[in-house]
Design a protein around this motif. Structure first.
Motif, mmCIF file in Angstrom:
data_model
loop_
_atom_site.group_PDB
_atom_site.id
_atom_site.type_symbol
_atom_site.label_atom_id
_atom_site.label_comp_id
_atom_site.label_asym_id
_atom_site.label_seq_id
_atom_site.Cartn_x
_atom_site.Cartn_y
_atom_site.Cartn_z
ATOM 1 N N ILE A 9 0.854 -1.182 0.000
ATOM 2 C CA ILE A 9 0.000 0.000 0.000
ATOM 3 C C ILE A 9 0.893 1.235 0.000
ATOM 4 C CG2 ILE A 9 -1.900 -1.152 1.202
ATOM 5 C CD1 ILE A 9 -1.078 0.361 3.744
ATOM 6 N N ILE A 10 0.310 2.373 -0.383
ATOM 7 C CA ILE A 10 1.018 3.649 -0.398
ATOM 8 C C ILE A 10 0.266 4.604 0.523
ATOM 9 C CG2 ILE A 10 1.768 5.608 -1.811
ATOM 10 C CD1 ILE A 10 1.598 3.624 -4.247
ATOM 11 N N VAL A 11 0.999 5.254 1.431
ATOM 12 C CA VAL A 11 0.387 6.201 2.357
ATOM 13 C C VAL A 11 1.124 7.531 2.225
ATOM 14 C CG1 VAL A 11 -0.271 6.679 4.740
ATOM 15 C CG2 VAL A 11 -0.158 4.307 3.934
ATOM 16 N N ARG A 18 1.316 10.076 -4.590
ATOM 17 C CA ARG A 18 0.693 8.746 -4.532
ATOM 18 C C ARG A 18 0.557 8.163 -5.945
ATOM 19 N NH1 ARG A 18 -2.966 11.277 -1.098
ATOM 20 N NH2 ARG A 18 -4.698 11.030 -2.569
ATOM 21 N N GLN A 19 0.135 8.995 -6.881
ATOM 22 C CA GLN A 19 -0.031 8.539 -8.262
ATOM 23 C C GLN A 19 1.315 8.137 -8.870
ATOM 24 O OE1 GLN A 19 -2.029 11.328 -10.825
ATOM 25 N NE2 GLN A 19 -1.528 10.202 -12.684
ATOM 26 N N HIS A 20 2.352 8.928 -8.586
ATOM 27 C CA HIS A 20 3.688 8.660 -9.120
ATOM 28 C C HIS A 20 4.221 7.322 -8.591
ATOM 29 C CE1 HIS A 20 7.694 9.212 -10.601
ATOM 30 N NE2 HIS A 20 8.220 9.452 -9.412
ATOM 31 N N THR A 36 -4.163 2.849 -2.086
ATOM 32 C CA THR A 36 -3.416 4.027 -1.656
ATOM 33 C C THR A 36 -4.256 4.801 -0.651
ATOM 34 O OG1 THR A 36 -4.251 5.521 -3.381
ATOM 35 C CG2 THR A 36 -2.331 4.150 -3.935
ATOM 36 N N PHE A 37 -3.564 5.520 0.250
ATOM 37 C CA PHE A 37 -4.246 6.241 1.320
ATOM 38 C C PHE A 37 -3.647 7.636 1.485
ATOM 39 C CE2 PHE A 37 -4.592 1.746 2.223
ATOM 40 C CZ PHE A 37 -5.938 1.591 2.529
ATOM 41 N N PRO A 38 -4.478 8.649 1.800
ATOM 42 C CA PRO A 38 -3.985 10.016 1.974
ATOM 43 C C PRO A 38 -3.458 10.303 3.374
ATOM 44 C CG PRO A 38 -6.363 10.005 2.141
ATOM 45 C CD PRO A 38 -5.959 8.600 1.813
ATOM 46 N N LEU A 54 4.146 -4.856 2.486
ATOM 47 C CA LEU A 54 5.032 -3.697 2.357
ATOM 48 C C LEU A 54 4.213 -2.420 2.325
ATOM 49 C CD1 LEU A 54 7.849 -2.406 1.662
ATOM 50 C CD2 LEU A 54 7.297 -2.836 -0.748
ATOM 51 N N ILE A 55 4.723 -1.390 3.008
ATOM 52 C CA ILE A 55 4.064 -0.092 2.998
ATOM 53 C C ILE A 55 5.069 0.978 2.571
ATOM 54 C CG2 ILE A 55 4.493 0.095 5.491
ATOM 55 C CD1 ILE A 55 2.092 1.935 5.682
#
Length: 242
Positions: A9-11, A18-20, A36-38, A54-55
Motif C-alpha cells: 500500500i502507499i500512504v 501517490r499517483q507517481h 493508496t491512502f492520503p 510492504l508499505i
C-alpha cells in the motif's frame, strides 16, 4: 515456479506523489499494489487485516506522521519511508525500515528499495515457515541480519513488544520478531504459550508448581487457564517418548 508478489500500500498526503509511486509499482513485477491512502489514520484499518507485506510510507503527514504511525503498529509490515528530508534516515534505520526514498523519487532508487524489500520478504517467509520434524534449525532476524539457531536449544522466549528475547542456557538473543511470528515458526508440539509474555520449550521444564513454571532455575508465571492444558501437553509428550 510462479513468483510470489508482495502486497503493498502507499500512504502519502500528496495526491500526485501517490499517483507517481503507484505508477512505479506497476512497472515492478513482484509488487502488487492493493490500495493508496492520503493519511496514516485512513490506512490503519486496512493494515489491521494483516495481509499487507510492504508499505510505502510518507513521514511528514498531518495529525499522525509516518514515524509515529509505524511505531504504533504491533506487527508492522516491511516499510520504505518517503521523505523530503535526509535527516529522517536515522529514524528509519532505528525502526528497522527497509529503506527511505527522497523526494523527488526517481525510478532507479525506487526499484533498488523495492528489490531490497523483496529480498527481506522472501527471507522472512522462509524464516516463518514451520520446520520439519527432522529439521531443528531456524533463521531468526537480528537487526539487518538473519541468525541460524537450533530451536531445541531454546529454553523459553520472552515477549518485548516488537522484539523477542530468546533464552538459552548460556546466552540471551534479542531478535526483531514478534512473539506471535516466532510461535508460528516453532513446532507447536514442543513449544507452549504459558502466558502472554512467555513461550516455553516443554522439553526443558523442570517443575510445574502452582502458578509457576521452573526452567533452568528461572521462575516463570503461568496463566491460570493455561496450567491444566500445559500439564496435559507435558504428560502427553512423556507418553510419546516412551
Amino acid at each position: 515456479m510462479e513468483q510470489k508478489k508482495m502486497r503493498c500500500i502507499i500512504v502519502d498526503d500528496e495526491p500526485l506523489l501517490r499517483q507517481h509511486v503507484a505508477e512505479m509499482t506497476e512497472q515492478v513485477n513482484f509488487l502488487e499494489l492493493i490500495e493508496t491512502f492520503p493519511s496514516a489514520l485512513s490506512a490503519a484499518p486496512r493494515l489491521q487485516q494483516g495481509d499487507i507485506d510492504l508499505i510505502f510510507l510518507d513521514i511528514n503527514m498531518p495529525y499522525l506522521n509516518g514515524i509515529d504511525f509505524l511505531e504504533s503498529l504491533e506487527t508492522p509490515p516491511l516499510c520504505i519511508f518517503i521523505t523530503a528530508y535526509s535527516e529522517y534516515a536515522l529514524e528509519g534505520f532505528r525502526l528497522q525500515a527497509v529503506d527511505y526514498l527522497l523526494k523527488p523519487i526517481v525510478f532507479q532508487r525506487f526499484f533498488q528499495a523495492a528489490t531490497k524489500a523483496y529480498q527481506q520478504f522472501i527471507q522472512r517467509n522462509k524464516t516463518l515457515s514451520e520446520p520439519s520434524a527432522n529439521d531443528t534449525m531456524l533463521f531468526v532476524r537480528q537487526g539487518d541480519a538473519f541468525v541460524k539457531i537450533s530451536w531445541t536449544d531454546i529454553l523459553y522466549a520472552e515477549s518485548m513488544q516488537n522484539y523477542t528475547k530468546l533464552h538459552f542456557k548460556e546466552r540471551i538473543l534479542t531478535i526483531h520478531q514478534t512473539m506471535l511470528a516466532l510461535e508460528e515458526a516453532l513446532p507447536n508440539n514442543h513449544f507452549f504459550r504459558i502466558h502472554k509474555s512467555f513461550l516455553v520449550n516443554v522439553n526443558h521444564i523442570d517443575i510445574i508448581a502452582g502458578g509457576r513454571v521452573y526452567i533452568a532455575d528461572q521462575e516463570l508465571p503461568i496463566s491460570r487457564t493455561k496450567r491444566e492444558e500445559l500439564l496435559q501437553n507435558v504428560v502427553f509428550r512423556k507418553l510419546l517418548s516412551r
